[in-house]
Design a protein around this motif. Structure first.
Motif, PDB file in Angstrom:
ATOM      1  N   LEU A   1      45.688  44.512  44.321  1.00  0.00           N
ATOM      2  CA  LEU A   1      45.450  43.563  43.599  1.00  0.00           C
ATOM      3  C   LEU A   1      46.685  43.380  43.032  1.00  0.00           C
ATOM      4  O   LEU A   1      47.409  42.392  42.150  1.00  0.00           O
TER       5      LEU A   1
ATOM      6  N   LEU B   1      48.782  33.494  41.000  1.00  0.00           N
ATOM      7  CA  LEU B   1      47.085  32.989  40.938  1.00  0.00           C
ATOM      8  C   LEU B   1      46.391  34.525  40.979  1.00  0.00           C
ATOM      9  O   LEU B   1      45.594  34.038  40.366  1.00  0.00           O
ATOM     10  N   LEU B   2      47.488  35.474  40.743  1.00  0.00           N
ATOM     11  CA  LEU B   2      46.269  37.346  40.194  1.00  0.00           C
ATOM     12  C   LEU B   2      45.670  36.598  39.128  1.00  0.00           C
ATOM     13  O   LEU B   2      44.520  37.034  38.937  1.00  0.00           O
TER      14      LEU B   2
ATOM     15  N   TYR C   1      44.561  34.332  37.438  1.00  0.00           N
ATOM     16  CA  TYR C   1      42.668  33.975  37.649  1.00  0.00           C
ATOM     17  C   TYR C   1      41.907  34.292  39.171  1.00  0.00           C
ATOM     18  O   TYR C   1      40.643  34.155  38.534  1.00  0.00           O
ATOM     19  N   LEU C   2      42.317  34.663  39.601  1.00  0.00           N
ATOM     20  CA  LEU C   2      41.605  35.941  40.418  1.00  0.00           C
ATOM     21  C   LEU C   2      40.280  36.413  39.792  1.00  0.00           C
ATOM     22  O   LEU C   2      39.964  37.241  40.206  1.00  0.00           O
TER      23      LEU C   2
ATOM     24  N   VAL D   1      37.823  35.109  38.390  1.00  0.00           N
ATOM     25  CA  VAL D   1      36.795  34.970  39.361  1.00  0.00           C
ATOM     26  C   VAL D   1      36.441  36.016  39.681  1.00  0.00           C
ATOM     27  O   VAL D   1      34.428  35.697  39.996  1.00  0.00           O
ATOM     28  N   TYR D   2      37.057  37.661  39.888  1.00  0.00           N
ATOM     29  CA  TYR D   2      36.359  38.801  40.074  1.00  0.00           C
ATOM     30  C   TYR D   2      34.998  39.248  39.157  1.00  0.00           C
ATOM     31  O   TYR D   2      33.922  40.017  39.395  1.00  0.00           O
TER      32      TYR D   2
ATOM     33  N   GLY E   1      32.137  37.165  44.880  1.00  0.00           N
ATOM     34  CA  GLY E   1      33.234  37.835  44.230  1.00  0.00           C
ATOM     35  C   GLY E   1      32.445  38.615  43.507  1.00  0.00           C
ATOM     36  O   GLY E   1      33.067  39.359  42.532  1.00  0.00           O
TER      37      GLY E   1
ATOM     38  N   VAL F   1      40.428  36.917  50.147  1.00  0.00           N
ATOM     39  CA  VAL F   1      41.338  36.754  49.420  1.00  0.00           C
ATOM     40  C   VAL F   1      42.375  37.169  49.777  1.00  0.00           C
ATOM     41  O   VAL F   1      43.636  36.412  49.952  1.00  0.00           O
TER      42      VAL F   1
ATOM     43  N   LEU G   1      45.715  34.589  49.686  1.00  0.00           N
ATOM     44  CA  LEU G   1      47.019  35.055  48.843  1.00  0.00           C
ATOM     45  C   LEU G   1      48.580  35.056  49.637  1.00  0.00           C
ATOM     46  O   LEU G   1      49.490  34.980  49.426  1.00  0.00           O
TER      47      LEU G   1
END
Length: 108
Positions: free
Chosen positions: A10, A19-20, A22-23, A26-27, A64, A100, A104
């Protein structure tokens, strides 16, 4: 180990994908919740109280929360030897990481 590899990948993607950030959120949120839930469930298991269902733990990992579950399993030594729980847990991790990866790839 799997958690460290996931974080490294990541981190590498973060330079090339908007996007990372936000990801990561999310995790982070479900991971913290799942970590606390595993701790609570371990405490209740020791005391003999009403437990969290395995299905709920798996669904939260799939949503997640698997990084928090992975840390909690190791730290609390909870649900580490029980089969088929462990096998199903790893399937949720692989499915989540695969999803994921595909997302991505599509966005990046």
């Amino acid at each position: 180990m799997a958690l460290a590899v996931f974080a490294l990948v990541l981190g590498i993607y973060a330079r090339h994908n908007s996007l990372l950030p936000y990801l990561a959120g999310v995790y982070a949120v479900p991971s913290v919740l799942v970590f606390r839930l595993y701790g609570w469930d371990k405490r209740v298991a020791v005391r003999g109280g009403s437990r969290t269902s395995e299905q709920s733990l798996h669904l939260l990992a799939l949503a997640g929360g698997w990084p928090g579950a992975m840390l909690a399993r190791s730290l609390f030594r909870h649900k580490t030897r029980k089969q088929p729980f462990t096998g199903i847990f790893w399937c949720t991790v692989l499915f989540n990481v695969g999803t994921v990866s595909v997302l991505l790839g599509e966005v990046g």
